[in-house]
Design an enzyme around this catalytic site. Structure first.
Site, PDB file in Angstrom:
ATOM      1  N   LYS A   1       1.110  -1.531  -0.432  1.00  0.00           N
ATOM      2  CA  LYS A   1      -0.301  -0.161  -0.328  1.00  0.00           C
ATOM      3  C   LYS A   1       1.061   1.631   0.164  1.00  0.00           C
ATOM      4  O   LYS A   1       1.557   2.180   0.740  1.00  0.00           O
ATOM      5  CB  LYS A   1      -1.076  -0.345   1.249  1.00  0.00           C
TER       6      LYS A   1
ATOM      7  N   ALA B   1      -9.493  -0.349  -8.509  1.00  0.00           N
ATOM      8  CA  ALA B   1      -8.720  -0.636  -7.813  1.00  0.00           C
ATOM      9  C   ALA B   1      -9.619   0.201  -6.337  1.00  0.00           C
ATOM     10  O   ALA B   1      -9.554   0.768  -6.469  1.00  0.00           O
ATOM     11  CB  ALA B   1      -7.468  -0.769  -7.846  1.00  0.00           C
ATOM     12  N   SER B   2      -8.560  -0.555  -5.232  1.00  0.00           N
ATOM     13  CA  SER B   2      -8.878   0.341  -3.810  1.00  0.00           C
ATOM     14  C   SER B   2     -10.194  -0.319  -3.892  1.00  0.00           C
ATOM     15  O   SER B   2     -10.922  -0.708  -3.419  1.00  0.00           O
ATOM     16  CB  SER B   2      -7.651   0.946  -3.723  1.00  0.00           C
ATOM     17  N   GLY B   3     -10.839   1.409  -3.476  1.00  0.00           N
ATOM     18  CA  GLY B   3     -11.926   2.008  -3.108  1.00  0.00           C
ATOM     19  C   GLY B   3     -12.536   1.387  -4.768  1.00  0.00           C
ATOM     20  O   GLY B   3     -14.272   0.954  -4.212  1.00  0.00           O
TER      21      GLY B   3
END
Length: 597
Positions: A187, A385-387
């Site tokens: 991250k 990606a991610s959120g």
């Protein structure tokens, strides 16, 4: 209370005036539509300009064109042009005018597949480029023939991924970033501001992505140009090439000027030698309604676009943040589509690196409620990606391109510490507080051990109590499995499918086909694609003083940013998102803005 005669007459006249205005607007719409529809001669060549950033969706408003307002071409609009041209008997061929694409590799693959799908009609596709880099050339290889002018160049000299770091600049300014990362190896979003070089995790992921992209690229070019993969790799190592070299090496079909390409098309389509090639431009052909060609009709499927960084509030498009996904906008769209009984399924098109954890979760909840009434399918664009993955994970099915950037299941929190900057400026400050943790977001102080412990607790709650369990439930995986493939790790669509994060490969049309199947609709029948929320009518947009004031207030900001290099503009966008953390927002954001050229 009694109404006077004068008031009654005013009400009657007002009502009549309102009816007349509505009738004029409606009439103008249909007149504009009929006047704008172009005449397409038989055996025409559709000339499509393929260039620039191509946003996923922009509304097409006939009245805007009637008033001379230029409308920006969108990616979905370009795909619709190809769908129409495939079934339009008046179109004999397509000429792609390709110039400096700014889309990612996921959309490039989706567009390349659409070109190949068009070719199943038996109609030829020619590609013209004045010059080409990796992406333009890869797209062009889907065509039957590729042309460059004799003075053109082909820069197919391999892939490069760049990562920029700003800690050195911040050090000079006396600014530090105090951050907490869940999945510190992968991250890496804060690394731009906390490091001066790539960490092991970032280097590992970028190398894995480059390996896959380069492998797909060389295999695709080899198949299209009838060469071996090793031959293509050797050609890449010898690049760049001028047009005549590219022709002799079999990378293009000819080095000729634009009018000579028209001559080639005339011969291919059986024109007489002295006849003029009949062409229709994409901007004109856009005004041919899909339903006039038997497309975009039948049962309704809602399409909701989520493009850009995720934030609370309404979706927008500004000079600093670009397109943004507003949770209020998307939630309203899902609620409306779920309640509309004529809508049989919902397709969410996601092209987002993530953003606010809170906004992502609110949208996840709206999707969960909509699923109780009808199927929801996600179509991933360049990045989800991610959120962006958070709002995708609970869909009934997830469709992505092999090159889509996805995953990045992790989160971070942080704040800038500007004490050194204040010292440099000669500024001093002092806090007077009530409450043990009242100063948790002080800009001049690092977190105390007690404050950091509280923020770690908050971070763990977002990741372990929300993100991981929701992915596990949506993807039918165990939490331990999700955590093992999470930790902020970025995956391609191919890797995501192998890890259970993606169901199948394809673009928006594939997602619509899957949605039809889940809704029990006939596979051989088309559907009407209905965009939610419905675009604002032209007059409402034109007269929207609130939007106008926002635009005016951003002019200076836009002018400043336009004069900066693209890498610096990206840095400012990330800094703007990180600024939200000062309010305590957890961020679910792609570790870095990955651009592979």
């Amino acid at each position: 209370m009694a109404i006077s005669k004068t008031s009654k007459w005013l009400l009657i006249l007002g009502g009549i005036a309102l009816v007349v205005i509505v009738a004029v607007v409606v009439g103008a719409f249909f007149i504009a539509r009929s006047l704008n529809e172009p005449t397409v001669p038989n055996n025409s060549v559709l000339v499509l300009s393929v260039s620039g950033s191509l946003p996923d969706y922009t509304p097409e408003e006939p009245l805007a064109k009637a008033f001379g307002i230029r409308q920006r071409q969108s990616f979905t609009g370009l795909m619709t042009q190809l769908r129409k041209a495939k079934v339009d008997d008046r179109i004999g061929a397509v000429l792609l005018d390709i110039d400096m694409l700014e889309i990612g590799w996921g959309k490039t693959e989706e567009l390349r597949d659409a070109i190949k799908e068009f070719k199943t009609s038996g109609k030829p596709v020619y590609a013209w480029m004045e010059m080409g880099t990796n992406k333009e050339y890869y797209l062009a290889t889907a065509a039957d023939k590729i042309f460059l002018p004799p003075s053109g160049d082909l820069y197919v000299n391999g892939f490069a991924a760049e990562a920029m770091f700003y800690k050195g600049s911040l050090d000079k300014l006396g600014i530090e970033a105090d951050v907490i990362q869940i999945g510190p190896k992968y991250k890496n979003a804060p690394d731009e501001y906390t490091k001066k070089e790539m960490g092991d995790g970032q280097r590992e992921v970028i190398n894995a992505i480059l390996d896959e992209y380069f492998g797909r690229y060389t295999a695709g070019v080899a198949e299209a140009r009838k060469k071996s993969v090793d031959d293509v790799k050797n050609l890449i190592d010898g690049a760049p090439y001028n047009a005549n070299q590219a022709k002799s090496l079999g990378l293009i079909d000819d080095a000729v000027y634009r009018e000579q390409v028209d001559d080639e098309l005339k011969a291919k389509l059986g024109y007489k030698k002295d006849a003029k090639l009949r062409t229709v431009k994409g901007g004109e052909y856009r005004d041919v309604p899909s339903d006039s060609l038997g497309l975009n009709n039948g049962e309704k499927v809602a399409v909701i676009f989520a493009s850009g960084a995720i934030m609370s509030g309404r979706s927008g498009n500004g000079p600093l943040n670009g397109e943004t996904v507003g949770s209020d906008t998307v939630i309203d769209a899902f609620n409306d589509a779920a309640e509309d009984k004529s809508i049989k399924a919902i397709v969410l098109r996601v092209d987002s690196p993530g953003g606010s954890a809170l906004a992502s979760d609110l949208m996840w909840h709206a999707i969960e409620k909509a699923k109780e009434k009808k199927p929801v399918v996600v179509s991933m664009g360049d990045v989800a990606a991610s959120g962006g993955y958070y709002i995708s994970c609970n869909a009934n099915k997830i469709i992505a391109e092999p090159e889509t950037i996805t995953g990045s299941i992790g989160m971070f929190m942080g704040k800038p510490v500007v004490k050194g900057f204040y010292d440099w400026l000669g500024v001093s400050n002092e806090y007077v507080m009530r409450g043990k943790n009242a100063g948790i977001f002080r800009e001049t102080e690092h977190w105390t051990p007690e404050e950091r412990a509280k923020m770690v607790e908050q971070s763990n709650a977002v990741y372990f109590d929300n993100f991981v369990p929701k992915v596990a439930k949506g993807r039918n995986l165990s939490p331990d499995t999700v955590n093992s493939i999470g930790q902020g790790r970025v995956w391609t669509g191919t890797q995501g499918k192998a890890n259970g994060l993606v169901d199948d490969f394809g673009g928006l049309e594939k997602a619509i086909s899957v949605a039809k199947e889940l809704a029990g609709l006939p596979a051989d029948k088309d559907v009407r694609r209905v965009v939610f929320p419905a675009p604002k009518p032209f007059f409402e947009t034109f007269l929207d003083t609130e939007d106008s004031s926002v635009t005016a207030s951003e002019k200076a900001q836009a002018a400043l940013l336009d004069g900066m290099p693209s890498d610096v503009r990206r840095a400012f966008r990330y800094a703007s998102l990180l600024d939200h953390m000062q309010r305590g927002e957890a961020m679910l954001l792609l570790p870095y803005e990955l651009e592979i050229k």
